[in-house]
Write a protein that holds these residues in place. Structure first.
Motif, PDB file in Angstrom:
ATOM      1  N   LYS A   1       0.831  -1.201   0.000  1.00  0.00           N
ATOM      2  CA  LYS A   1       0.000   0.000   0.000  1.00  0.00           C
ATOM      3  C   LYS A   1       0.868   1.254   0.000  1.00  0.00           C
ATOM      4  O   LYS A   1       0.586   2.227  -0.718  1.00  0.00           O
ATOM      5  CB  LYS A   1      -0.924  -0.004   1.219  1.00  0.00           C
ATOM      6  CG  LYS A   1      -1.907   1.169   1.261  1.00  0.00           C
ATOM      7  CD  LYS A   1      -2.860   1.086   2.447  1.00  0.00           C
ATOM      8  CE  LYS A   1      -3.832  -0.053   2.281  1.00  0.00           C
ATOM      9  NZ  LYS A   1      -4.891  -0.031   3.336  1.00  0.00           N
TER      10      LYS A   1
ATOM     11  N   PHE B   1       2.398   1.407  -3.684  1.00  0.00           N
ATOM     12  CA  PHE B   1       1.460   1.698  -4.773  1.00  0.00           C
ATOM     13  C   PHE B   1       0.706   3.011  -4.587  1.00  0.00           C
ATOM     14  O   PHE B   1       0.186   3.579  -5.547  1.00  0.00           O
ATOM     15  CB  PHE B   1       0.438   0.561  -4.906  1.00  0.00           C
ATOM     16  CG  PHE B   1       0.908  -0.594  -5.745  1.00  0.00           C
ATOM     17  CD1 PHE B   1       2.015  -0.490  -6.579  1.00  0.00           C
ATOM     18  CD2 PHE B   1       0.227  -1.797  -5.706  1.00  0.00           C
ATOM     19  CE1 PHE B   1       2.438  -1.561  -7.358  1.00  0.00           C
ATOM     20  CE2 PHE B   1       0.634  -2.884  -6.476  1.00  0.00           C
ATOM     21  CZ  PHE B   1       1.747  -2.761  -7.304  1.00  0.00           C
ATOM     22  N   SER B   2       0.624   3.517  -3.358  1.00  0.00           N
ATOM     23  CA  SER B   2      -0.212   4.699  -3.084  1.00  0.00           C
ATOM     24  C   SER B   2       0.144   5.920  -3.928  1.00  0.00           C
ATOM     25  O   SER B   2      -0.759   6.618  -4.417  1.00  0.00           O
ATOM     26  CB  SER B   2      -0.160   5.051  -1.600  1.00  0.00           C
ATOM     27  OG  SER B   2      -0.912   4.121  -0.851  1.00  0.00           O
TER      28      SER B   2
ATOM     29  N   ILE C   1      -1.348   5.436  -7.310  1.00  0.00           N
ATOM     30  CA  ILE C   1      -2.809   5.483  -7.195  1.00  0.00           C
ATOM     31  C   ILE C   1      -3.280   6.932  -7.128  1.00  0.00           C
ATOM     32  O   ILE C   1      -4.276   7.316  -7.764  1.00  0.00           O
ATOM     33  CB  ILE C   1      -3.282   4.681  -5.968  1.00  0.00           C
ATOM     34  CG1 ILE C   1      -3.038   3.185  -6.189  1.00  0.00           C
ATOM     35  CG2 ILE C   1      -4.755   4.954  -5.679  1.00  0.00           C
ATOM     36  CD1 ILE C   1      -3.244   2.324  -4.955  1.00  0.00           C
ATOM     37  N   ARG C   2      -2.556   7.762  -6.369  1.00  0.00           N
ATOM     38  CA  ARG C   2      -2.922   9.181  -6.287  1.00  0.00           C
ATOM     39  C   ARG C   2      -2.819   9.862  -7.648  1.00  0.00           C
ATOM     40  O   ARG C   2      -3.689  10.671  -8.014  1.00  0.00           O
ATOM     41  CB  ARG C   2      -2.031   9.900  -5.268  1.00  0.00           C
ATOM     42  CG  ARG C   2      -2.400   9.617  -3.822  1.00  0.00           C
ATOM     43  CD  ARG C   2      -1.755  10.617  -2.876  1.00  0.00           C
ATOM     44  NE  ARG C   2      -0.301  10.495  -2.883  1.00  0.00           N
ATOM     45  CZ  ARG C   2       0.378   9.674  -2.085  1.00  0.00           C
ATOM     46  NH1 ARG C   2      -0.273   8.890  -1.231  1.00  0.00           N
ATOM     47  NH2 ARG C   2       1.697   9.636  -2.119  1.00  0.00           N
TER      48      ARG C   2
ATOM     49  N   GLU D   1      -5.851   8.829  -9.688  1.00  0.00           N
ATOM     50  CA  GLU D   1      -7.131   9.367  -9.223  1.00  0.00           C
ATOM     51  C   GLU D   1      -7.214  10.884  -9.355  1.00  0.00           C
ATOM     52  O   GLU D   1      -8.252  11.433  -9.739  1.00  0.00           O
ATOM     53  CB  GLU D   1      -7.361   8.962  -7.770  1.00  0.00           C
ATOM     54  CG  GLU D   1      -7.624   7.473  -7.600  1.00  0.00           C
ATOM     55  CD  GLU D   1      -7.806   7.071  -6.152  1.00  0.00           C
ATOM     56  OE1 GLU D   1      -8.442   6.031  -5.897  1.00  0.00           O
ATOM     57  OE2 GLU D   1      -7.307   7.803  -5.258  1.00  0.00           O
TER      58      GLU D   1
ATOM     59  N   ALA E   1      -6.565   2.697 -11.006  1.00  0.00           N
ATOM     60  CA  ALA E   1      -6.315   2.994  -9.594  1.00  0.00           C
ATOM     61  C   ALA E   1      -7.013   1.979  -8.704  1.00  0.00           C
ATOM     62  O   ALA E   1      -6.447   1.503  -7.699  1.00  0.00           O
ATOM     63  CB  ALA E   1      -6.798   4.408  -9.261  1.00  0.00           C
ATOM     64  N   LYS E   2      -8.242   1.608  -9.068  1.00  0.00           N
ATOM     65  CA  LYS E   2      -8.998   0.638  -8.270  1.00  0.00           C
ATOM     66  C   LYS E   2      -8.331  -0.729  -8.287  1.00  0.00           C
ATOM     67  O   LYS E   2      -8.243  -1.410  -7.257  1.00  0.00           O
ATOM     68  CB  LYS E   2     -10.419   0.529  -8.809  1.00  0.00           C
ATOM     69  CG  LYS E   2     -11.302  -0.413  -8.011  1.00  0.00           C
ATOM     70  CD  LYS E   2     -12.714  -0.452  -8.585  1.00  0.00           C
ATOM     71  CE  LYS E   2     -13.581  -1.436  -7.806  1.00  0.00           C
ATOM     72  NZ  LYS E   2     -14.968  -1.509  -8.369  1.00  0.00           N
TER      73      LYS E   2
ATOM     74  N   LEU F   1      -5.100  -1.362  -8.730  1.00  0.00           N
ATOM     75  CA  LEU F   1      -3.886  -1.274  -7.916  1.00  0.00           C
ATOM     76  C   LEU F   1      -4.228  -1.261  -6.425  1.00  0.00           C
ATOM     77  O   LEU F   1      -3.549  -1.887  -5.606  1.00  0.00           O
ATOM     78  CB  LEU F   1      -3.083  -0.030  -8.289  1.00  0.00           C
ATOM     79  CG  LEU F   1      -2.400  -0.032  -9.649  1.00  0.00           C
ATOM     80  CD1 LEU F   1      -1.776   1.335  -9.934  1.00  0.00           C
ATOM     81  CD2 LEU F   1      -1.338  -1.118  -9.730  1.00  0.00           C
ATOM     82  N   ARG F   2      -5.285  -0.529  -6.073  1.00  0.00           N
ATOM     83  CA  ARG F   2      -5.675  -0.456  -4.664  1.00  0.00           C
ATOM     84  C   ARG F   2      -6.111  -1.829  -4.146  1.00  0.00           C
ATOM     85  O   ARG F   2      -5.782  -2.223  -3.026  1.00  0.00           O
ATOM     86  CB  ARG F   2      -6.810   0.560  -4.482  1.00  0.00           C
ATOM     87  CG  ARG F   2      -7.113   0.871  -3.022  1.00  0.00           C
ATOM     88  CD  ARG F   2      -8.261   1.864  -2.894  1.00  0.00           C
ATOM     89  NE  ARG F   2      -7.976   3.129  -3.544  1.00  0.00           N
ATOM     90  CZ  ARG F   2      -7.210   4.090  -3.017  1.00  0.00           C
ATOM     91  NH1 ARG F   2      -6.646   3.884  -1.831  1.00  0.00           N
ATOM     92  NH2 ARG F   2      -7.012   5.218  -3.662  1.00  0.00           N
TER      93      ARG F   2
END
Length: 514
Positions: free
Chosen positions: A135, A138-139, A142-143, A146, A194-195, A197-198
């Motif tokens: 997390k 990858f965060s 992801i940011r 998004e 993003a979803k 990866l999350r």
């Protein structure tokens, strides 16, 4: 060449990251400063690159990693590539009426199991610092996905020229803005990616290789005529590394004689490679056989001396190094975009032969031939890390490795100067896809190479063409982090303890360090 007219190498004391995109490189640096190591930084950086330039890389493709562990000076590799499905047979290709993969690049038969996500997670598990979670890693990507990120100029050009690869997909708008390719400065968003990866960060590999995502991938491939199943994804295993290291093997730099000699070496290396560069279980010869002096001498005797992918390099404060490549093969791969995923699937299986009897023949549960070859250079005597290096771009990768390394080792250029030099490519000047090699008589010369070289080279049997503008993409993109001892054996102690980093000017590359 006027050194003052060029970008200089970034020289740093502790650590460095180099990638195709400044925003991604900064993410890698931030990961290092949070306590992550080179492997953590490389994966975080590549995840960000896949958001910004989805035509080159992404989780619909494969990855390969080489990691240097400082504490025991050990070099380790990890193969994040996937096999063809259990129902992928040559008969299926023939039944589809396919005789040339390049003529039906978007067919589902060319999709092998995408191994990037499993590769990324495994790199962090096996080589990472243990201080950061997936997390954490990858965060940042992801940011970006998004909140949006601007489209760089060179990416926008490639996006526009390559959009035909995915226009056939019912989900084409996942990679478009108002039904158009992004223009320079447009903000791109990737909420579906993003979803995905999350979910991987929260729930592990099962979130990708089983359940809804795996079913969506399989359904999209089958709708495009392929045979990949959800079960094929679920059964994805880590395989031994594809044996793809052998291709990278008083003349003036880029002189006609020099270009001829290197080009001929590349030709013969390619011609001798096909029996080795396939699924290891199908090879009759070991890779070690082509690393012997006898093989090299046989290659030298044959030479008449007269006559879309992304890469990240990272080193950390402990002295570890990570060389990491992620690829869809050609731009946007097959262009098949699964439901609720936001990424294109690779076309790696187009590298397989359609000739029965070939060791690399298209078939079930096989690793396709790979052109992605991250590299690490160590000193023979001490086994100390000297460089993390990679040049990507289809069949340009092994050729680029040779040229950039020779620039440093033979001609004494630092990483950025070595990357700035004009290159040449043995292969088709107008490839129908990034992965197409074509005639080995073709010799593409970057525009800054002396025009007077062409007549000499053509007398030696080469068919020359000078490349400029957007065509330079075929000459690859590279990143290098090195100790000065590699390019200047007599460098002072202070200099030799620093990292020298360069990024390719043919992309929006950026090297940073601290």
């Amino acid at each position: 060449m006027d050194l003052y007219a060029q970008t200089s190498s970034v020289v740093s004391k502790h650590a460095s990251v180099s990638s195709d995109q400044p925003a991604a490189t900064q993410i890698g640096i931030d990961i290092l400063k949070r306590g992550g190591n080179a492997a953590d930084a490389a994966v975080a950086t590549m995840a960000a690159v896949s958001i910004i330039q989805p035509m080159m890389c992404g989780i619909g493709g494969d990855c390969h990693c080489i990691f240097y562990r400082k504490k025991d000076k050990k070099v380790m590799t990890l193969n994040g590539s996937g096999r063809t499905g259990k129902n992928a047979t040559l008969d299926k290709v023939r039944a589809a009426g396919i005789t040339d993969p390049e003529e039906c690049f978007n067919h589902g038969l060319w999709v092998s199991v995408p191994g990037t996500i499993a590769g990324m997670v495994k790199v962090v598990e096996e080589f990472g610092s243990g201080k950061l979670t997936m997390k954490d890693i990858f965060s940042p990507a992801i940011r970006l996905a998004e909140k949006g990120v601007p489209t760089p100029l060179k990416n926008a050009i490639t996006w526009e020229k390559s959009q035909h690869k995915f226009r056939h997909s019912k989900n084409a708008n996942d990679l478009l803005i108002d039904d158009k390719a992004p223009t320079p400065g447009d903000i791109i968003y990737a909420p579906k990616l993003a979803k995905v990866l999350r979910n991987v960060a929260d729930f592990g590999l099962e979130a990708f290789y089983s359940g809804t995502t795996a079913q969506n991938i399989a359904s999209a491939v089958q709708e495009a005529g392929g045979v990949l199943t959800a079960e094929d994804l679920k059964e994805h295993l880590f395989n031994p590394p594809n044996p793809h290291t052998g291709e990278a093997l008083g003349l003036g730099h880029n002189s006609p004689d020099y270009i001829h000699l290197v080009a001929e070496t590349i030709k013969h290396a390619y011609l001798g490679a096909w029996e080795y560069l396939c699924d290891p279980k199908c090879c009759s010869e070991s890779v070690e056989a082509i690393l012997t002096e006898e093989f090299a001498q046989n290659l030298r005797n044959k030479i008449d001396s007269e006559s879309d992918t992304s890469y990240v390099a990272a080193v950390d404060e402990e002295g570890n190094g990570c060389s990491f490549i992620c690829s869809l093969y050609s731009n946007f791969g097959t262009g098949i975009i699964p439901d609720d995923c936001g990424f294109a699937l690779q076309d790696r299986a187009t590298t397989m032969s359609l000739e029965e009897g070939s060791k690399n023949v298209f078939g079930p549960n096989k690793l396709p031939l790979h052109t992605i070859i991250p590299a690490i250079v160590t000193e023979t005597a001490s086994n100390d890390l000297l460089s993390v290096v990679g040049v990507v771009g289809g069949w340009m990768q092994p050729q680029g490795h040779v040229q950039v390394l020779l620039n440093m080792i033979v001609f004494g250029m630092d990483p950025q100067v070595a990357l700035n030099q004009p290159r040449f490519f043995v292969g088709d000047p107008d490839p129908p896809s990034v992965g197409y090699l074509g005639s080995l008589q073709n010799l593409c010369l970057e525009g800054e190479i002396d025009l007077s070289a062409a007549p000499f080279l053509e007398r030696k049997g080469h068919i020359c063409r000078f490349i400029s503008g957007w065509g330079r993409h075929m000459l690859g993109r590279g990143h290098v982090i090195a100790r000065s001892k590699l390019f200047d054996p007599n460098s002072a102690e202070g200099s030799s303890n620093c990292w020298w980093s360069g990024a390719d000017p043919r992309c929006d590359g950026c090297a940073m360090g601290y």
